[in-house]
Enzyme design. Structure first.
Site, short mmCIF file in Angstrom:
data_model
loop_
_atom_site.label_atom_id
_atom_site.label_comp_id
_atom_site.label_asym_id
_atom_site.label_seq_id
_atom_site.Cartn_x
_atom_site.Cartn_y
_atom_site.Cartn_z
N THR A 97 -1.62 -8.25 1.01
CA THR A 97 -1.33 -8.09 2.44
C THR A 97 -2.34 -8.94 3.21
OG1 THR A 97 -0.68 -5.81 1.98
CG2 THR A 97 -0.94 -6.42 4.28
N LYS A 172 5.37 -5.71 6.62
CA LYS A 172 4.35 -4.90 5.94
C LYS A 172 3.29 -4.41 6.95
CE LYS A 172 1.64 -3.06 2.95
NZ LYS A 172 1.96 -1.76 2.39
N LYS A 240 -8.23 -3.28 7.34
CA LYS A 240 -7.83 -4.70 7.37
C LYS A 240 -6.40 -4.85 7.90
CE LYS A 240 -6.44 -6.14 3.23
NZ LYS A 240 -5.00 -6.20 3.12
P1 NAP Z 1 -8.63 -4.05 -5.20
O1 NAP Z 1 -8.50 -3.01 -6.23
O2 NAP Z 1 -9.84 -4.07 -4.33
O3 NAP Z 1 -8.50 -5.48 -5.92
C1 NAP Z 1 -8.75 -6.67 -5.23
C2 NAP Z 1 -8.57 -7.84 -6.18
O4 NAP Z 1 -8.84 -9.05 -5.46
C3 NAP Z 1 -9.55 -7.82 -7.38
O5 NAP Z 1 -8.91 -8.32 -8.51
C4 NAP Z 1 -10.65 -8.77 -6.89
O6 NAP Z 1 -11.40 -9.35 -7.93
C5 NAP Z 1 -9.78 -9.82 -6.20
N1 NAP Z 1 -10.55 -10.68 -5.30
C6 NAP Z 1 -11.14 -10.34 -4.14
N2 NAP Z 1 -11.72 -11.42 -3.58
C7 NAP Z 1 -11.49 -12.47 -4.41
C8 NAP Z 1 -11.81 -13.83 -4.38
N3 NAP Z 1 -12.51 -14.36 -3.37
N4 NAP Z 1 -11.40 -14.61 -5.42
C9 NAP Z 1 -10.70 -14.09 -6.44
N5 NAP Z 1 -10.35 -12.80 -6.52
C10 NAP Z 1 -10.73 -12.00 -5.52
O7 NAP Z 1 -7.39 -4.05 -4.19
P2 NAP Z 1 -5.90 -3.50 -4.37
O8 NAP Z 1 -5.85 -2.09 -3.90
O9 NAP Z 1 -5.37 -3.87 -5.71
O10 NAP Z 1 -5.17 -4.36 -3.23
C11 NAP Z 1 -4.89 -5.73 -3.38
C12 NAP Z 1 -4.01 -6.17 -2.22
O11 NAP Z 1 -2.81 -5.40 -2.21
C13 NAP Z 1 -4.64 -5.98 -0.83
O12 NAP Z 1 -4.22 -7.01 0.02
C14 NAP Z 1 -4.07 -4.65 -0.37
O13 NAP Z 1 -4.04 -4.54 1.04
C15 NAP Z 1 -2.66 -4.73 -0.96
N6 NAP Z 1 -2.03 -3.42 -1.22
C16 NAP Z 1 -2.70 -2.41 -1.84
C17 NAP Z 1 -2.05 -1.20 -2.05
C18 NAP Z 1 -2.76 -0.02 -2.72
O14 NAP Z 1 -2.21 1.09 -2.62
N7 NAP Z 1 -3.91 -0.19 -3.36
C19 NAP Z 1 -0.72 -1.02 -1.65
C20 NAP Z 1 -0.06 -2.07 -1.04
C21 NAP Z 1 -0.70 -3.28 -0.83
P3 NAP Z 1 -12.71 -8.60 -8.51
O15 NAP Z 1 -12.20 -7.63 -9.54
O16 NAP Z 1 -13.55 -9.67 -9.05
O17 NAP Z 1 -13.35 -7.89 -7.33
#
Ligand code: NAP
Length: 298
Positions: A97, A172, A240
Site C-alpha cells: 500500500t 485501498k 501510513k
Molecule cells: P512487514 O511485516 O513490516 O514487512 C515489510 C517488508 O518490507 C519486510 O519484508 C521488509 O524487509 C521489507 N522492507 C521494508 N523496507 C525495505 C527496503 N527499503 N528495501 C527492501 N525491503 C524493505 O509489513 P506487512 O504487514 O507485510 O505489510 C507490507 C505491505 O502490505 C504494507 O504496505 C502494508 O500496508 C500492506 N498491507 C498489510 C496488511 C497486513 O494486514 N499486515 C494488509 C494489507 C496490506 P525486512 O524484513 O528486512 O524488514
C-alpha cells in the site's frame, strides 16, 4: 514448464503469499532485505535471491509487498532493483500500500522496459494471506490484469479491477480510511462506556444487537478485550495509509475532516511506541486519556 515468479518482501503478508505460490507449483525466487526471513521459503523449495534484481531475472512475474512508497521505489528502481533485470513481457505486481502517484511513476519506468505493471494492493490481513483468501484491488491495463490472474488466483478469493494505473491504490486508501475510523470510534465508544462503569462484555452484547454491529469489530473486539495486540496489521502501517489518504485528499481537493482527526489519533499512539503492535492498540492511547481500561477478565 511451470511459470516463474520473483517475490520481494517476506514480511507478515509476503511470507505466506510466497509460500502459497511455491505450494501452487510456481518456480519462486525470493528476496528479503533481512536474509533470516527466507529460511522457511528456502525449505519449501524457493530459490533465495541476493537482490531484487536477482529475484526478477528471467521471471514471468515479479511480485512485491514491502512496507511503503520509499521501500517500493528502492526495490523497483534502486541500484539492484527489479528494473535492472526485468524481462520484456514480464508483469510486475506491486501489492504494497503506497502512494498512487509513486505507483504511476513505477508503471512508467517499467513501460520503458516493455514490461507491464499493476498496482494490486490487498485486504484480508495475515489470515487472508495464509489461506489464499485475500481481496485484490487492481489498477493498470485490464488485459494485463487478466494475464496476471494465474498468480492472483492462488493468493486471493476476490479480484476487483478498478481501472487505470493507481486506481487500485486509491480504492485501498479509501477502504483503510473507513476501516481505521470504524476501529477508532468503536474504541472511543467502549472507553466512554467503561468510564461510566458499563462492562465491555455488556457493551459488546448491545453493539452486536444493534445496527452498529460490523464484521470488522466482531473480529477485532476479542483481541481488544484480552489486550492481545499481536500485530496482524501493524499500527504504523494504518497510520501510513490514513496519511496517504489525506495526501490524496489534499491533491484532489476532497475535505476529509474525520479522517484528519483519526490520522492524528493513530499518529499519537505510534508516537507513544505502539507502532509495531496491531492497529487496535490505538485503544491504549484513548484509555490513557480517559484513565480507564477496556478489558474483560479471561
Ligand atoms: P512487514 O511485516 O513490516 O514487512 C515489510 C517488508 O518490507 C519486510 O519484508 C521488509 O524487509 C521489507 N522492507 C521494508 N523496507 C525495505 C527496503 N527499503 N528495501 C527492501 N525491503 C524493505 O509489513 P506487512 O504487514 O507485510 O505489510 C507490507 C505491505 O502490505 C504494507 O504496505 C502494508 O500496508 C500492506 N498491507 C498489510 C496488511 C497486513 O494486514 N499486515 C494488509 C494489507 C496490506 P525486512 O524484513 O528486512 O524488514
Amino acid at each position: 514448464m511451470s511459470q516463474s515468479v520473483g517475490f520481494i518482501g517476506l514480511g507478515i503478508m509476503g511470507q505466506p503469499m510466497a509460500l502459497n505460490l511455491v505450494k501452487a507449483g510456481f518456480q519462486v525466487s525470493v528476496f528479503n532485505r533481512t536474509r533470516d526471513k527466507t529460511a522457511l521459503l528456502e525449505k519449501a523449495g524457493a530459490r533465495v535471491a541476493s537482490s531484487p534484481a536477482d529475484a526478477a531475472r528471467d521471471t514471468d512475474f515479479v511480485m512485491s509487498i514491502v512496507s511503503d512508497s520509499a521501500a517500493s521505489e528502492e526495490v523497483m528502481l534502486g541500484k539492484e532493483g527489479v528494473l535492472q533485470t526485468v524481462k520484456p513481457g514480464a508483469i510486475v505486481i506491486d501489492s504494497a500500500t503506497i502512494s498512487p502517484v509513486v505507483s504511476r511513476k513505477l508503471a512508467c519506468h517499467f513501460a520503458g522496459k516493455q514490461a507491464s505493471f499493476l498496482d494490486a494492493p490487498v485486504t484480508g490481513s495475515k489470515h487472508g494471506a495464509e489461506k489464499g483468501e485475500l481481496t485484490f484491488m487492481v489498477g493498470g491495463d485490464r488485459e494485463v490484469f487478466e494475464r496476471a490472474m494465474p498468480v492472483l488466483k492462488v493468493l486471493g478469493k476476490k479480484h476487483i479491477y478498478c481501472g487505470v494505473h493507481g486506481t487500485g491504490l486509491s480504492a485501498k486508501l479509501a477502504q483503510n480510511v473507513i476501516q481505521s475510523t470504524m476501529v477508532e470510534i468503536f474504541c472511543e465508544g467502549f472507553v466512554l462506556a467503561a468510564k461510566a462503569g458499563v462492562r465491555p462484555e455488556i457493551m459488546f452484547e448491545i453493539v452486536q444487537s444493534s445496527m452498529a454491529r460490523a464484521a470488522l469489530t466482531d473480529f477485532k473486539a476479542p483481541f481488544i478485550f484480552k489486550g492481545d495486540f499481536t500485530p496482524y496489521f501493524p499500527l504504523k502501517w494504518m497510520h501510513k495509509d490514513v496519511a496517504l489518504a489525506m495526501e490524496a485528499a489534499f491533491a484532489q481537493g476532497v475535505p476529509m475532516p474525520v479522517a484528519a482527526a483519526v490520522k492524528e489519533v493513530y499518529g499519537a499512539a505510534k508516537a507513544q511506541g505502539h507502532g509495531d503492535l496491531d492497529y487496535v492498540a490505538v485503544i491504549t492511547f484513548l484509555e490513557g486519556l480517559a484513565g480507564v481500561q477496556v478489558r474483560v477478565e479471561q
